[in-house]
Motif scaffolding. Sequence first.
Motif, PDB file in Angstrom:
ATOM      1  N   GLU A   1      -8.975  22.768  13.749  1.00 31.71           N
ATOM      2  CA  GLU A   1      -7.939  21.964  14.377  1.00 31.71           C
ATOM      3  C   GLU A   1      -8.114  20.510  13.979  1.00 31.71           C
ATOM      4  N   ASN A   2      -7.008  19.730  14.052  1.00 33.94           N
ATOM      5  CA  ASN A   2      -7.102  18.361  13.573  1.00 33.94           C
ATOM      6  C   ASN A   2      -6.320  17.383  14.427  1.00 33.94           C
ATOM      7  N   THR A   3      -6.650  16.104  14.269  1.00 33.84           N
ATOM      8  CA  THR A   3      -5.831  15.016  14.769  1.00 33.84           C
ATOM      9  C   THR A   3      -5.485  14.126  13.574  1.00 33.84           C
ATOM     10  N   ILE A   4      -4.260  13.573  13.579  1.00 33.01           N
ATOM     11  CA  ILE A   4      -3.783  12.815  12.424  1.00 33.01           C
ATOM     12  C   ILE A   4      -3.095  11.537  12.892  1.00 33.01           C
ATOM     13  N   VAL A   5      -3.457  10.423  12.267  1.00 32.35           N
ATOM     14  CA  VAL A   5      -2.766   9.150  12.471  1.00 32.35           C
ATOM     15  C   VAL A   5      -2.116   8.774  11.145  1.00 32.35           C
ATOM     16  N   TYR A   6      -0.822   8.496  11.177  1.00 33.13           N
ATOM     17  CA  TYR A   6      -0.032   8.265   9.967  1.00 33.13           C
ATOM     18  C   TYR A   6       0.364   6.801   9.843  1.00 33.13           C
ATOM     19  N   SER A   7       0.124   6.211   8.670  1.00 34.06           N
ATOM     20  CA  SER A   7       0.576   4.852   8.352  1.00 34.06           C
ATOM     21  C   SER A   7       1.561   4.951   7.185  1.00 34.06           C
ATOM     22  N   PRO A   8       2.843   4.650   7.393  1.00 30.78           N
ATOM     23  CA  PRO A   8       3.870   4.918   6.375  1.00 30.78           C
ATOM     24  C   PRO A   8       3.661   4.210   5.043  1.00 30.78           C
ATOM     25  N   GLY A   9       3.246   2.943   5.059  1.00 34.27           N
ATOM     26  CA  GLY A   9       3.114   2.213   3.805  1.00 34.27           C
ATOM     27  C   GLY A   9       4.385   2.286   2.976  1.00 34.27           C
TER      28      GLY A   9
ATOM     29  N   PRO B   1       0.803  -1.219   0.000  1.00 32.33           N
ATOM     30  CA  PRO B   1       0.000   0.000   0.000  1.00 32.33           C
ATOM     31  C   PRO B   1       0.835   1.268   0.000  1.00 32.33           C
ATOM     32  N   SER B   2       0.275   2.309  -0.558  1.00 33.71           N
ATOM     33  CA  SER B   2       0.887   3.636  -0.439  1.00 33.71           C
ATOM     34  C   SER B   2       0.668   4.165   0.971  1.00 33.71           C
ATOM     35  N   GLY B   3       1.341   5.250   1.313  1.00 32.97           N
ATOM     36  CA  GLY B   3       1.164   5.861   2.618  1.00 32.97           C
ATOM     37  C   GLY B   3      -0.241   6.422   2.783  1.00 32.97           C
ATOM     38  N   THR B   4      -0.754   6.372   4.011  1.00 31.90           N
ATOM     39  CA  THR B   4      -2.087   6.904   4.303  1.00 31.90           C
ATOM     40  C   THR B   4      -2.085   7.644   5.635  1.00 31.90           C
ATOM     41  N   THR B   5      -3.048   8.525   5.788  1.00 36.89           N
ATOM     42  CA  THR B   5      -3.324   9.148   7.080  1.00 36.89           C
ATOM     43  C   THR B   5      -4.831   9.134   7.318  1.00 36.89           C
TER      44      THR B   5
END
Length: 336
Positions: free
Chosen positions: A118-126, A105-109
């Motif tokens: 305002e935001n919250t972000i969870v990052y999956s590198p892929g 997979p490509s990277g996702t958030t």
Amino acid sequence: MESKILDKLDAIAAMKPKVAVVGSMNADYTVWTQRLPKPGETVQGSPMTVLAGGKSGNQAVTAALLGARVHMLGAVGNDSNADFLLRALTNAGVEIDAVRHVDGPSGTTVITVDAQGENTIVYSPGSNGQVDVPYIESVKSILSSSAVLGLCLESPLEAVTAAARIAHEAGVRVLFNDSPFLAQLPSDLVSNTDILLVNEHELVQLLGMEPPIDGNWDMFDWESAQLHLCEVGFSETIVTLGGNGSVVLRSESIGDRKAASMTRIEPIRVSAIDTTGCGDSFMGTVLVGLASGLTLVDAVRLASYVSAYAATGKGAQASYGDAGAIKTKFAQYPGI
């Protein structure tokens, strides 16, 4: 008399400076809600939207929209998001010929944005996690022929360090954003970084200093901070303060002592809709400003306008404007 800061956008577009960005491209799965949920809480949100993002991809798009010739260096997967992300970069004018294609997979958030932007972000590198040193070596000619290189830590640390070393040794100016934040940085990365970019919270963590008790960063001991940064190995640093603007810190040797200077950059006030990607648009603007010969302070001043523009739209790359849109937006803004 110095020209208005936004007029510098015309000179940048005419010059078409060369910028390289090494790092991440992510598909941002984004939902808007009235307020961010507390731990264990469920709140209702808007329909899910998939937008093009990634810190490095965002920076590249910003620089290209402002008129730079930009090479994006990184990796995408073999999923549908790969085509989506590369198409967004191409549409903005970013050169993608050297982007690596890998299995998986490509990277996702996953991003949640509240009513105040305002935001919250969870990052999956892929695929971003597969940007390795051999790949960086394979794009050495692009790195070495650019005017400036942008780096962050959404790619493996070894690859980021190798890119900094190759560029710095070729005389290319290196701007490094310590994000996602890492307190202990390799000495090789520090010594090959020309300019550090951090926010105020990252700064005090990096230096082991205490933030101002009342949150008033104008009362912070910026001179001590810059002297500490110099001890770490950074002679020029940009510190972003969210909605309160930014600070440019510099130090130089005068005889046998170090002298520090601080320049305060006031914020550009707008009604924010979504702050996702605003920091990346800020960095992308600094990259193109430096590549076109602006001073660091002027590059940061210009970045304040470009990132403020981004806050008035939804998403990251989807909210970015070209030079004409930004000049029109702020044509009547006081002080430019």
